[in-house]
Design a protein around this motif. Sequence first.
Motif, PDB file in Angstrom:
ATOM      1  N   GLY A 112       0.775  -1.231   0.000  1.00 47.77           N
ATOM      2  CA  GLY A 112       0.000   0.000   0.000  1.00 47.77           C
ATOM      3  C   GLY A 112       0.807   1.282   0.000  1.00 47.77           C
ATOM      4  N   GLU A 113       2.122   1.200  -0.063  1.00 43.04           N
ATOM      5  CA  GLU A 113       2.994   2.371  -0.051  1.00 43.04           C
ATOM      6  C   GLU A 113       3.793   2.444  -1.352  1.00 43.04           C
ATOM      7  N   LYS A 114       4.033   3.677  -1.829  1.00 48.11           N
ATOM      8  CA  LYS A 114       4.893   3.863  -2.993  1.00 48.11           C
ATOM      9  C   LYS A 114       6.336   3.694  -2.575  1.00 48.11           C
ATOM     10  N   LYS A 115       7.058   2.853  -3.287  1.00 48.97           N
ATOM     11  CA  LYS A 115       8.493   2.693  -3.077  1.00 48.97           C
ATOM     12  C   LYS A 115       9.166   2.995  -4.409  1.00 48.97           C
ATOM     13  N   TRP A 116      10.050   3.985  -4.397  1.00 45.01           N
ATOM     14  CA  TRP A 116      10.666   4.521  -5.609  1.00 45.01           C
ATOM     15  C   TRP A 116      11.979   3.823  -5.923  1.00 45.01           C
ATOM     16  N   ASP A 155      11.194   5.996  -0.116  1.00 45.65           N
ATOM     17  CA  ASP A 155       9.869   6.606  -0.104  1.00 45.65           C
ATOM     18  C   ASP A 155       9.747   7.713  -1.140  1.00 45.65           C
ATOM     19  N   TYR A 156      10.875   8.230  -1.598  1.00 43.28           N
ATOM     20  CA  TYR A 156      10.887   9.184  -2.712  1.00 43.28           C
ATOM     21  C   TYR A 156      12.310   9.268  -3.246  1.00 43.28           C
ATOM     22  N   ILE A 157      12.430   9.421  -4.552  1.00 46.86           N
ATOM     23  CA  ILE A 157      13.707   9.700  -5.215  1.00 46.86           C
ATOM     24  C   ILE A 157      13.501  10.924  -6.094  1.00 46.86           C
ATOM     25  N   SER A 158      14.390  11.896  -5.965  1.00 45.75           N
ATOM     26  CA  SER A 158      14.283  13.122  -6.756  1.00 45.75           C
ATOM     27  C   SER A 158      14.564  12.829  -8.223  1.00 45.75           C
ATOM     28  N   LYS A 187      18.643  12.633  -4.936  1.00 43.80           N
ATOM     29  CA  LYS A 187      18.335  12.793  -3.521  1.00 43.80           C
ATOM     30  C   LYS A 187      17.327  11.702  -3.181  1.00 43.80           C
ATOM     31  N   ILE A 188      17.507  11.073  -2.041  1.00 44.65           N
ATOM     32  CA  ILE A 188      16.601  10.011  -1.616  1.00 44.65           C
ATOM     33  C   ILE A 188      15.979  10.405  -0.286  1.00 44.65           C
ATOM     34  N   PHE A 189      14.764   9.939  -0.072  1.00 43.28           N
ATOM     35  CA  PHE A 189      14.040  10.270   1.155  1.00 43.28           C
ATOM     36  C   PHE A 189      13.458   8.995   1.725  1.00 43.28           C
ATOM     37  N   ILE A 190      13.613   8.837   3.021  1.00 47.08           N
ATOM     38  CA  ILE A 190      12.970   7.737   3.733  1.00 47.08           C
ATOM     39  C   ILE A 190      12.137   8.360   4.837  1.00 47.08           C
ATOM     40  N   GLY A 191      10.860   8.082   4.807  1.00 43.54           N
ATOM     41  CA  GLY A 191       9.948   8.642   5.806  1.00 43.54           C
ATOM     42  C   GLY A 191       8.576   8.844   5.206  1.00 43.54           C
ATOM     43  N   ASP A 192       7.863   9.822   5.722  1.00 42.21           N
ATOM     44  CA  ASP A 192       6.489  10.088   5.323  1.00 42.21           C
ATOM     45  C   ASP A 192       6.464  11.129   4.199  1.00 42.21           C
ATOM     46  N   TYR A 193       6.413  10.675   2.957  1.00 40.35           N
ATOM     47  CA  TYR A 193       6.341  11.572   1.806  1.00 40.35           C
ATOM     48  C   TYR A 193       5.062  11.242   1.063  1.00 40.35           C
ATOM     49  N   HIS A 194       4.180  12.205   0.952  1.00 39.13           N
ATOM     50  CA  HIS A 194       2.925  11.942   0.265  1.00 39.13           C
ATOM     51  C   HIS A 194       2.504  13.183  -0.516  1.00 39.13           C
ATOM     52  N   TRP A 243       1.593  11.301 -13.216  1.00 39.28           N
ATOM     53  CA  TRP A 243       1.915  10.453 -12.071  1.00 39.28           C
ATOM     54  C   TRP A 243       1.501  11.060 -10.750  1.00 39.28           C
ATOM     55  N   ASN A 244       1.390  12.366 -10.648  1.00 41.02           N
ATOM     56  CA  ASN A 244       0.930  12.940  -9.387  1.00 41.02           C
ATOM     57  C   ASN A 244      -0.360  13.729  -9.553  1.00 41.02           C
ATOM     58  N   GLY A 245      -0.970  13.660 -10.732  1.00 40.46           N
ATOM     59  CA  GLY A 245      -2.248  14.316 -10.942  1.00 40.46           C
ATOM     60  C   GLY A 245      -2.136  15.786 -11.257  1.00 40.46           C
ATOM     61  N   ASP A 246      -0.957  16.384 -11.096  1.00 43.65           N
ATOM     62  CA  ASP A 246      -0.715  17.807 -11.345  1.00 43.65           C
ATOM     63  C   ASP A 246      -1.576  18.743 -10.519  1.00 43.65           C
ATOM     64  N   GLU A 247      -2.423  18.220  -9.667  1.00 40.03           N
ATOM     65  CA  GLU A 247      -3.194  19.062  -8.755  1.00 40.03           C
ATOM     66  C   GLU A 247      -2.635  18.935  -7.357  1.00 40.03           C
TER      67      GLU A 247
END
Length: 165
Positions: free
Chosen positions: A62-66, A82-85, A94-101, A122-126
Amino acid sequence: MENPLELYETIFLSKRLKISIFQYKDGKVYTADEYNNIEELKVSKIVDYSNGMVRFYNMIEGEKKWGVMLINGFQIIPPVYDYISPLIDQKYFKIFIGDYHWKYDDESNELFYEFLWDNKSWNGDEYKGRLGQGKWGLINTENQILIPVEYQWIDILDQRTVCCI
């Protein structure tokens, strides 16, 4: 069907490598080369393409893993973050581990709706990225950790200088 491109959500092509990666609207992702070799990839979403590399994410529990792969589908950075720039200076992420939504952004949506809106992106642009608790680090395109994931923010100032907070 009037336009066969309507089948696809995303298509990235490499003229130099004579290969493509594409995602159908049903979510399936494939690579295809000049010899019509086609391979399905186990990827939830391909995001963008730069310098022969494709950022993607998988939905894991249920979580996005980049992660990052080459355009031929070979993963160079597994989907564990949890996010990759986007690619920085053609060699860093840049990499991020934690709560990125992604949070719906009323203000930007109202101001720029006619220019930005694409409900299939991919992010809906909104939405805008919103950081929760977590830490940033820096890796290179070989997935070598250059700066450990322990900082509130990282900014690359030039080829030899990185600011970490």
